[in-house]
Design an enzyme around this catalytic site. Structure first.
Site, PDB file in Angstrom:
ATOM      1  N   ASP A   9       0.768  -1.254   0.000  1.00  0.00           N
ATOM      2  CA  ASP A   9       0.000   0.000   0.000  1.00  0.00           C
ATOM      3  C   ASP A   9       0.801   1.308   0.000  1.00  0.00           C
ATOM      4  O   ASP A   9       1.776   1.431   0.734  1.00  0.00           O
ATOM      5  CB  ASP A   9      -0.857   0.101   1.264  1.00  0.00           C
ATOM      6  CG  ASP A   9      -1.609  -1.154   1.599  1.00  0.00           C
ATOM      7  OD1 ASP A   9      -1.542  -2.128   0.842  1.00  0.00           O
ATOM      8  OD2 ASP A   9      -2.272  -1.162   2.646  1.00  0.00           O
ATOM      9  N   GLU A  41     -10.482  -2.179   4.409  1.00  0.00           N
ATOM     10  CA  GLU A  41      -9.118  -1.681   4.610  1.00  0.00           C
ATOM     11  C   GLU A  41      -8.954  -0.314   3.940  1.00  0.00           C
ATOM     12  O   GLU A  41      -9.695   0.046   3.021  1.00  0.00           O
ATOM     13  CB  GLU A  41      -8.113  -2.670   3.997  1.00  0.00           C
ATOM     14  CG  GLU A  41      -8.213  -4.073   4.600  1.00  0.00           C
ATOM     15  CD  GLU A  41      -7.100  -5.013   4.135  1.00  0.00           C
ATOM     16  OE1 GLU A  41      -6.424  -5.585   4.984  1.00  0.00           O
ATOM     17  OE2 GLU A  41      -6.909  -5.167   2.915  1.00  0.00           O
ATOM     18  N   TRP A  55      -3.625  -8.870  -3.988  1.00  0.00           N
ATOM     19  CA  TRP A  55      -3.319  -9.881  -2.968  1.00  0.00           C
ATOM     20  C   TRP A  55      -3.654 -11.279  -3.478  1.00  0.00           C
ATOM     21  O   TRP A  55      -3.137 -12.268  -2.986  1.00  0.00           O
ATOM     22  CB  TRP A  55      -4.122  -9.637  -1.689  1.00  0.00           C
ATOM     23  CG  TRP A  55      -3.596  -8.524  -0.846  1.00  0.00           C
ATOM     24  CD1 TRP A  55      -4.252  -7.371  -0.512  1.00  0.00           C
ATOM     25  CD2 TRP A  55      -2.317  -8.457  -0.192  1.00  0.00           C
ATOM     26  NE1 TRP A  55      -3.451  -6.584   0.294  1.00  0.00           N
ATOM     27  CE2 TRP A  55      -2.262  -7.232   0.507  1.00  0.00           C
ATOM     28  CE3 TRP A  55      -1.209  -9.293  -0.138  1.00  0.00           C
ATOM     29  CZ2 TRP A  55      -1.151  -6.839   1.250  1.00  0.00           C
ATOM     30  CZ3 TRP A  55      -0.101  -8.902   0.602  1.00  0.00           C
ATOM     31  CH2 TRP A  55      -0.082  -7.688   1.282  1.00  0.00           C
ATOM     32  N   SER A 112      -0.303   0.208   7.418  1.00  0.00           N
ATOM     33  CA  SER A 112      -0.622   1.403   6.628  1.00  0.00           C
ATOM     34  C   SER A 112      -1.154   2.562   7.457  1.00  0.00           C
ATOM     35  O   SER A 112      -1.738   2.374   8.518  1.00  0.00           O
ATOM     36  CB  SER A 112      -1.646   1.050   5.558  1.00  0.00           C
ATOM     37  OG  SER A 112      -1.004   0.322   4.554  1.00  0.00           O
ATOM     38  N   GLN A 119       4.180   0.595   2.295  1.00  0.00           N
ATOM     39  CA  GLN A 119       4.425  -0.628   3.052  1.00  0.00           C
ATOM     40  C   GLN A 119       5.615  -1.321   2.410  1.00  0.00           C
ATOM     41  O   GLN A 119       5.628  -1.559   1.192  1.00  0.00           O
ATOM     42  CB  GLN A 119       3.174  -1.527   2.998  1.00  0.00           C
ATOM     43  CG  GLN A 119       2.003  -0.955   3.776  1.00  0.00           C
ATOM     44  CD  GLN A 119       2.209  -1.114   5.273  1.00  0.00           C
ATOM     45  OE1 GLN A 119       1.951  -2.160   5.831  1.00  0.00           O
ATOM     46  NE2 GLN A 119       2.673  -0.069   5.933  1.00  0.00           N
TER      47      GLN A 119
HETATM   48  C1  FRU Z   1      -3.946  -3.607   2.660  1.00  0.00           C
HETATM   49  C2  FRU Z   1      -3.307  -4.030   3.973  1.00  0.00           C
HETATM   50  C3  FRU Z   1      -3.640  -3.055   5.071  1.00  0.00           C
HETATM   51  C4  FRU Z   1      -2.522  -3.225   6.034  1.00  0.00           C
HETATM   52  C5  FRU Z   1      -1.353  -3.487   5.124  1.00  0.00           C
HETATM   53  C6  FRU Z   1      -0.336  -4.417   5.685  1.00  0.00           C
HETATM   54  O1  FRU Z   1      -3.298  -4.047   1.524  1.00  0.00           O
HETATM   55  O2  FRU Z   1      -3.713  -5.344   4.290  1.00  0.00           O
HETATM   56  O3  FRU Z   1      -4.917  -3.218   5.638  1.00  0.00           O
HETATM   57  O4  FRU Z   1      -2.324  -2.110   6.845  1.00  0.00           O
HETATM   58  O5  FRU Z   1      -1.887  -4.012   3.928  1.00  0.00           O
HETATM   59  O6  FRU Z   1       0.807  -4.450   4.914  1.00  0.00           O
END
Ligand code: FRU
Length: 485
Positions: free
Chosen positions: A35, A217, A300, A95, A51
């Site tokens: 993210d 999310e 994902w 995130s 991330q």
């Molecule tokens: C979304 C997510 C978020 C989380 C992050 C972890 O892609 O699952 O909810 O904060 O990625 O890397």
């Protein structure tokens, strides 16, 4: 050495060469990215965090990587800013977002911590944390976590409470975060604060209506004209016609903000992108008021990359959002046009059968095709093509469908390769703008009324583009290369 110093040393020693990467899409210096985080303007510069797990090409304990730009296109890599190094974020810095304050650049993120219940089973806690910095180095504050799960109403999940998006309204800060209610349904909770460290729970701003996925999310919430828009990324969506596909997907809820009850009243729910790779959107507002969105261009559900590639994950091109007549338009930021090179302009050209157009080729480009009319049923563009590879976009006229197919892009995993979308707002002519950047295609339909993003890892030497029409089509073609200086 601290965990952050170690990550930065690793980044410096293992940086992947530019020639192996896209040209203007943000990628990690090395290792894994998901993210976008902390997308914000601070002291006139555009900051993007993400991330990050530098040590491998798969997801791992989350750090925050960092880059900066003056124009959304030419990004400069900076050292990573956050690593899991505290008791409250030992399992990862998830995130979050950023806001400019008088005291510096404030990052809010989710600190993840694993604990053991009395019966020995594992429990995950997600809490919101704060770090303040100067645009380069950031310090986690001593008050962390600034929002703990205990501040949520009874029954709300403490283990799924993440991805704070912060903004300022008047003298107050507000923040939305993803959460689950007692039934396990995804929702967005709203908090407010005057000083960034003391936060008060306000409301459930919106929920998944039992229909849009499970956990929600990466929420983002802002005003556009007289409407408010919530961008959110639900997990486990169920396909619905050609509008929504199975799995994780980013959607926009467009509605009216009931400020008395701090609830968003739904008027429309639309997908943000119809492609195979698009998730976890985040926006910022520029000083002149433009709303710019960026997303992680991957899924994902199919984390594809070629074996041996030491980086994984990229961002979309930043896109300007506009709400007109109930349609949320998105187009690449106008700054991209500064980097156009070698124009090929070809007006009122008849295409029948299969043809190539001199100069229309390449893997880093901005191509607009406008179909003015003609007598045909199918019109297709094949790109990233050589003798064995191609990826294709095909317009099927009678059904108003756009079919995408990356079956022959060189993929060796059986992931989703074909996906269709219906043109929702047909116009007199069909305008397709295709942005290619070595390993990705982003398609903007009818001035951005719909978008479609997808990645592919075809060898970069496959550069041909061919047009095929089963009758005769009259088209305008405008093609530019894109080059950073
Ligand atoms: C979304 C997510 C978020 C989380 C992050 C972890 O892609 O699952 O909810 O904060 O990625 O890397």
């Amino acid at each position: 050495m601290t965990p952050l110093e170690r990550a930065n040393q690793y980044q410096n020693e293992h940086r992947i060469g530019k020639e192996e990467k896209p040209v203007f899409h943000v990628t990690p210096p090395v290792g894994w990215m998901n993210d976008p985080n902390g997308f914000s303007v601070y002291r006139g510069k555009i900051h993007l965090f993400y991330q990050y797990h530098p040590y491998s090409e798969v997801w791992g304990p989350m750090h925050w990587g960092h880059c900066v730009s003056d124009d959304f296109i030419d990004w400069k890599e900076l050292p990573a800013v956050l690593a899991p190094d505290q008791e409250y974020d030992a399992a990862g810095c998830f995130s979050g977002s950023a806001v400019e304050t008088a005291d510096g650049h404030a990052l809010v993120y989710t600190g993840v911590k694993d604990t053991k219940r009395e019966d020995g089973t594992k429990e995950t806690l997600q809490q919101q944390c704060l770090a303040i910095g100067d645009g380069l180095c950031y310090n986690k504050v001593k008050e962390n976590p600034v929002i703990s799960g205990k501040q949520l109403p009874d029954g709300f999940s403490r283990g799924d409470f993440r991805d704070p998006k912060i903004w300022k309204e008047g003298e107050r800060y507000y923040l939305v975060a993803g959460s689950r209610n007692e039934q396990g349904n995804g929702q967005v909770v709203l908090f407010t604060s005057e000083n960034l460290t003391d936060w008060r729970y306000v409301s459930v701003l919106a929920d998944n209506q039992g229909r849009y996925g499970t956990m929600w999310e990466c929420p983002d919430f802002f005003r556009m004209g007289d409407k408010h828009i919530l961008l959110v990324s639900p997990m486990d969506m169920q396909a619905d016609g050609k509008e929504f596909h199975n799995g994780n997907q980013s959607i926009a809820v467009i509605g009216t903000y009931d400020r008395k009850n701090f609830r968003l009243e739904y008027e429309q729910v639309v997908p943000l992108d119809y492609g195979t790779d698009f998730y976890a959107t985040q926006t910022l507002q520029t000083e002149e008021g433009r709303r710019i969105m960026i997303a992680w261009m991957q899924s994902w559900d199919m984390l594809i990359k070629p074996a041996g590639q030491k980086w994984n994950g990229m961002m979309t091109v930043p896109r300007e959002l506009e709400l007109r007549d109930g349609v949320l338009y998105q187009n690449p930021v106008r700054e991209l046009e500064k980097y156009r090179t070698a124009p090929v302009l070809c007006g009122n050209r008849e295409i029948s059968g299969t043809c190539v157009i001199p100069g229309v080729e390449g893997r880093v480009l901005d191509l607009t095709l406008e179909i003015l009319g003609g007598d045909f049923e199918r019109f297709s563009i094949q790109f990233a093509k050589d003798e064995t590879h191609f990826t294709q976009v095909c317009y099927q006229r009678s059904s108003g469908k756009i079919e995408y197919d990356r079956t022959y892009c060189g993929m060796t995993r059986d992931v989703v390769c074909r996906r269709d979308m219906l043109i929702k707002k047909p116009e007199k002519t069909l305008k397709l703008r295709l942005i290619l950047d070595v390993f990705s295609a982003e398609l903007f339909i009818n001035d951005g009324a719909q978008a479609f993003s997808s990645i592919y890892f075809t060898p970069p030497s496959a550069k041909d583009i061919i047009f095929t029409c089963d009758g005769t089509a009259l088209v305008n073609i405008e093609k530019y290369g894109i080059a950073l200086n």
